[in-house]
Design a protein around this motif. Sequence first.
Motif, PDB file in Angstrom:
ATOM      1  N   TYR A 178       0.837  -1.202   0.000  1.00 27.06           N
ATOM      2  CA  TYR A 178       0.000   0.000   0.000  1.00 27.06           C
ATOM      3  C   TYR A 178       0.876   1.258   0.000  1.00 27.06           C
ATOM      4  O   TYR A 178       0.700   2.166  -0.824  1.00 27.06           O
ATOM      5  CB  TYR A 178      -0.918  -0.048   1.225  1.00 27.06           C
ATOM      6  CG  TYR A 178      -1.676   1.213   1.528  1.00 27.06           C
ATOM      7  CD1 TYR A 178      -2.835   1.538   0.850  1.00 27.06           C
ATOM      8  CD2 TYR A 178      -1.238   2.080   2.540  1.00 27.06           C
ATOM      9  CE1 TYR A 178      -3.545   2.698   1.140  1.00 27.06           C
ATOM     10  CE2 TYR A 178      -1.940   3.231   2.848  1.00 27.06           C
ATOM     11  CZ  TYR A 178      -3.092   3.533   2.150  1.00 27.06           C
ATOM     12  OH  TYR A 178      -3.788   4.674   2.449  1.00 27.06           O
ATOM     13  N   ILE A 203      -0.022  -5.827   3.080  1.00 25.95           N
ATOM     14  CA  ILE A 203      -0.911  -5.604   1.941  1.00 25.95           C
ATOM     15  C   ILE A 203      -2.172  -4.877   2.395  1.00 25.95           C
ATOM     16  O   ILE A 203      -2.656  -5.097   3.498  1.00 25.95           O
ATOM     17  CB  ILE A 203      -1.293  -6.949   1.263  1.00 25.95           C
ATOM     18  CG1 ILE A 203      -2.147  -6.738   0.000  1.00 25.95           C
ATOM     19  CG2 ILE A 203      -1.999  -7.864   2.232  1.00 25.95           C
ATOM     20  CD1 ILE A 203      -1.409  -6.222  -1.180  1.00 25.95           C
ATOM     21  N   ALA A 204      -2.662  -3.988   1.544  1.00 26.20           N
ATOM     22  CA  ALA A 204      -3.986  -3.374   1.649  1.00 26.20           C
ATOM     23  C   ALA A 204      -4.299  -2.819   0.269  1.00 26.20           C
ATOM     24  O   ALA A 204      -3.393  -2.560  -0.538  1.00 26.20           O
ATOM     25  CB  ALA A 204      -4.021  -2.255   2.683  1.00 26.20           C
ATOM     26  N   SER A 205      -5.572  -2.640  -0.023  1.00 30.34           N
ATOM     27  CA  SER A 205      -5.925  -2.092  -1.324  1.00 30.34           C
ATOM     28  C   SER A 205      -5.601  -0.602  -1.371  1.00 30.34           C
ATOM     29  O   SER A 205      -5.583   0.089  -0.356  1.00 30.34           O
ATOM     30  CB  SER A 205      -7.418  -2.314  -1.611  1.00 30.34           C
ATOM     31  OG  SER A 205      -8.216  -1.528  -0.741  1.00 30.34           O
ATOM     32  N   ARG A 209      -7.371   1.600   1.430  1.00 30.55           N
ATOM     33  CA  ARG A 209      -6.801   0.747   2.478  1.00 30.55           C
ATOM     34  C   ARG A 209      -7.815  -0.261   3.019  1.00 30.55           C
ATOM     35  O   ARG A 209      -7.870  -0.534   4.206  1.00 30.55           O
ATOM     36  CB  ARG A 209      -6.212   1.588   3.611  1.00 30.55           C
ATOM     37  CG  ARG A 209      -5.071   0.855   4.338  1.00 30.55           C
ATOM     38  CD  ARG A 209      -4.297   1.744   5.262  1.00 30.55           C
ATOM     39  NE  ARG A 209      -3.107   1.065   5.761  1.00 30.55           N
ATOM     40  CZ  ARG A 209      -2.176   1.609   6.528  1.00 30.55           C
ATOM     41  NH1 ARG A 209      -2.288   2.857   6.896  1.00 30.55           N
ATOM     42  NH2 ARG A 209      -1.131   0.904   6.926  1.00 30.55           N
ATOM     43  N   GLU A 211      -9.861  -4.207   1.931  1.00 27.79           N
ATOM     44  CA  GLU A 211      -9.453  -5.574   1.594  1.00 27.79           C
ATOM     45  C   GLU A 211      -8.721  -5.635   0.253  1.00 27.79           C
ATOM     46  O   GLU A 211      -9.047  -4.859  -0.673  1.00 27.79           O
ATOM     47  CB  GLU A 211     -10.684  -6.474   1.525  1.00 27.79           C
ATOM     48  CG  GLU A 211     -11.315  -6.784   2.865  1.00 27.79           C
ATOM     49  CD  GLU A 211     -12.299  -5.750   3.356  1.00 27.79           C
ATOM     50  OE1 GLU A 211     -13.001  -6.017   4.345  1.00 27.79           O
ATOM     51  OE2 GLU A 211     -12.367  -4.643   2.757  1.00 27.79           O
ATOM     52  N   PRO A 212      -7.754  -6.537   0.116  1.00 23.88           N
ATOM     53  CA  PRO A 212      -7.166  -6.788  -1.199  1.00 23.88           C
ATOM     54  C   PRO A 212      -8.244  -7.155  -2.224  1.00 23.88           C
ATOM     55  O   PRO A 212      -9.337  -7.610  -1.858  1.00 23.88           O
ATOM     56  CB  PRO A 212      -6.227  -7.965  -0.938  1.00 23.88           C
ATOM     57  CG  PRO A 212      -5.865  -7.841   0.501  1.00 23.88           C
ATOM     58  CD  PRO A 212      -7.113  -7.336   1.179  1.00 23.88           C
ATOM     59  N   ASP A 219      -3.979  -7.329  -7.339  1.00 26.67           N
ATOM     60  CA  ASP A 219      -3.363  -8.006  -6.202  1.00 26.67           C
ATOM     61  C   ASP A 219      -3.027  -9.460  -6.496  1.00 26.67           C
ATOM     62  O   ASP A 219      -2.088 -10.011  -5.916  1.00 26.67           O
ATOM     63  CB  ASP A 219      -4.272  -7.898  -4.984  1.00 26.67           C
ATOM     64  CG  ASP A 219      -4.356  -6.470  -4.444  1.00 26.67           C
ATOM     65  OD1 ASP A 219      -3.309  -5.810  -4.396  1.00 26.67           O
ATOM     66  OD2 ASP A 219      -5.461  -6.019  -4.099  1.00 26.67           O
ATOM     67  N   ARG A 220      -3.772 -10.100  -7.387  1.00 26.56           N
ATOM     68  CA  ARG A 220      -3.448 -11.489  -7.729  1.00 26.56           C
ATOM     69  C   ARG A 220      -2.063 -11.572  -8.369  1.00 26.56           C
ATOM     70  O   ARG A 220      -1.273 -12.472  -8.064  1.00 26.56           O
ATOM     71  CB  ARG A 220      -4.512 -12.072  -8.660  1.00 26.56           C
ATOM     72  CG  ARG A 220      -5.879 -12.281  -8.009  1.00 26.56           C
ATOM     73  CD  ARG A 220      -6.840 -12.954  -8.976  1.00 26.56           C
ATOM     74  NE  ARG A 220      -8.168 -13.114  -8.405  1.00 26.56           N
ATOM     75  CZ  ARG A 220      -9.138 -12.204  -8.445  1.00 26.56           C
ATOM     76  NH1 ARG A 220      -8.898 -11.030  -9.030  1.00 26.56           N
ATOM     77  NH2 ARG A 220     -10.312 -12.432  -7.902  1.00 26.56           N
ATOM     78  N   CYS A 237      -1.911  -8.572   6.739  1.00 25.94           N
ATOM     79  CA  CYS A 237      -3.126  -7.944   6.203  1.00 25.94           C
ATOM     80  C   CYS A 237      -3.406  -6.673   6.999  1.00 25.94           C
ATOM     81  O   CYS A 237      -4.250  -6.653   7.900  1.00 25.94           O
ATOM     82  CB  CYS A 237      -4.293  -8.916   6.293  1.00 25.94           C
ATOM     83  SG  CYS A 237      -4.048 -10.418   5.315  1.00 25.94           S
ATOM     84  N   TYR A 239      -5.051  -3.894   6.700  1.00 27.19           N
ATOM     85  CA  TYR A 239      -6.110  -3.129   6.035  1.00 27.19           C
ATOM     86  C   TYR A 239      -7.268  -2.885   6.988  1.00 27.19           C
ATOM     87  O   TYR A 239      -7.436  -3.576   7.989  1.00 27.19           O
ATOM     88  CB  TYR A 239      -6.591  -3.840   4.771  1.00 27.19           C
ATOM     89  CG  TYR A 239      -7.297  -5.165   4.975  1.00 27.19           C
ATOM     90  CD1 TYR A 239      -8.630  -5.227   5.373  1.00 27.19           C
ATOM     91  CD2 TYR A 239      -6.622  -6.368   4.730  1.00 27.19           C
ATOM     92  CE1 TYR A 239      -9.282  -6.440   5.541  1.00 27.19           C
ATOM     93  CE2 TYR A 239      -7.268  -7.590   4.901  1.00 27.19           C
ATOM     94  CZ  TYR A 239      -8.596  -7.620   5.296  1.00 27.19           C
ATOM     95  OH  TYR A 239      -9.236  -8.823   5.467  1.00 27.19           O
ATOM     96  N   TRP A 251     -12.323 -12.368   0.156  1.00 24.35           N
ATOM     97  CA  TRP A 251     -11.244 -12.167  -0.807  1.00 24.35           C
ATOM     98  C   TRP A 251     -10.202 -13.296  -0.729  1.00 24.35           C
ATOM     99  O   TRP A 251      -9.571 -13.625  -1.739  1.00 24.35           O
ATOM    100  CB  TRP A 251     -10.557 -10.822  -0.587  1.00 24.35           C
ATOM    101  CG  TRP A 251      -9.753 -10.708   0.671  1.00 24.35           C
ATOM    102  CD1 TRP A 251     -10.186 -10.247   1.888  1.00 24.35           C
ATOM    103  CD2 TRP A 251      -8.360 -11.044   0.850  1.00 24.35           C
ATOM    104  NE1 TRP A 251      -9.189 -10.293   2.815  1.00 24.35           N
ATOM    105  CE2 TRP A 251      -8.055 -10.767   2.213  1.00 24.35           C
ATOM    106  CE3 TRP A 251      -7.381 -11.561   0.011  1.00 24.35           C
ATOM    107  CZ2 TRP A 251      -6.778 -11.006   2.737  1.00 24.35           C
ATOM    108  CZ3 TRP A 251      -6.111 -11.786   0.538  1.00 24.35           C
ATOM    109  CH2 TRP A 251      -5.818 -11.497   1.872  1.00 24.35           C
TER     110      TRP A 251
END
Length: 255
Positions: A178, A203-205, A209, A211-212, A219-220, A237, A239, A251
């Motif tokens: 992130y 990780i975070a979206s 911020r 969930e992925p 993210d994949r 995680c 997030y 997810w």
Amino acid sequence: MPRFAANLSMMFTEVPFLDRFAAAADCGFEAVEYLFPYDHAAEVVAERLGTAGLAQALFNMPPGDWIAGERGLAALPGRQVEFQQALEMAIAYARVIGTPHLHMIAGIAPATDPKAIATYRDNLKRATDRTGEAGIGLVIEPINGRDMPGYFLSDFNQALDFIAEMDAPHLKLQFDIYHRQILHGDVIMGLRACAALIGHIQIASVPDRHEPLTGELDDRKIFAEIDAIGYQGYVGCEYRPALGTREGLSWMAMV
């Protein structure tokens, strides 16, 4: 597929902190991380961790006065005694809880201030030496200024320079995807370039911020790259669940 660690400072906040260990295990996590354990005795945290059958991935050194806005002591001139005390507390907790990594948070200070740079360098050397003696890994993490305005360490290249200066095998980079995207972009090439020096990944979206799989990044592909570079640690995680922790965990079945 990466192994994921629940961040108990952001996830499972529907229940008190000490109850989040069991909640994470119930949802299939094998490991946890969090910002700070210091509101509870180390033995109590270790007991909850062990009862839940979880591994500890990482936690941070004490930050100073968090409520007043402090975000670490390492780069603050004149606070070296407090930093030393925080370092010793973190090591004591790490020994009881059994964490493989401590994160040395830098603090709010101008990144170009010579006094802040010298203070950070001296404190990083002290922390590197002490964690090395204790057999504990140490990581440093660049954090973006949108989430943490004024944070001293906000550049991945600067972090890598500090790591190179210390020349210690247990000092590594905390690669937060992130923060990387907001600071520099080029996440996959960054993972490849830093692979040998990465001690922990989070990780975070982006940009919210959550969930992925819910943001602007693929993210994949990032998870596939984490496997490709041979990273063996946990992916934290870190997030903020968009609606609720359990509601958002779908997810994990999609990656």
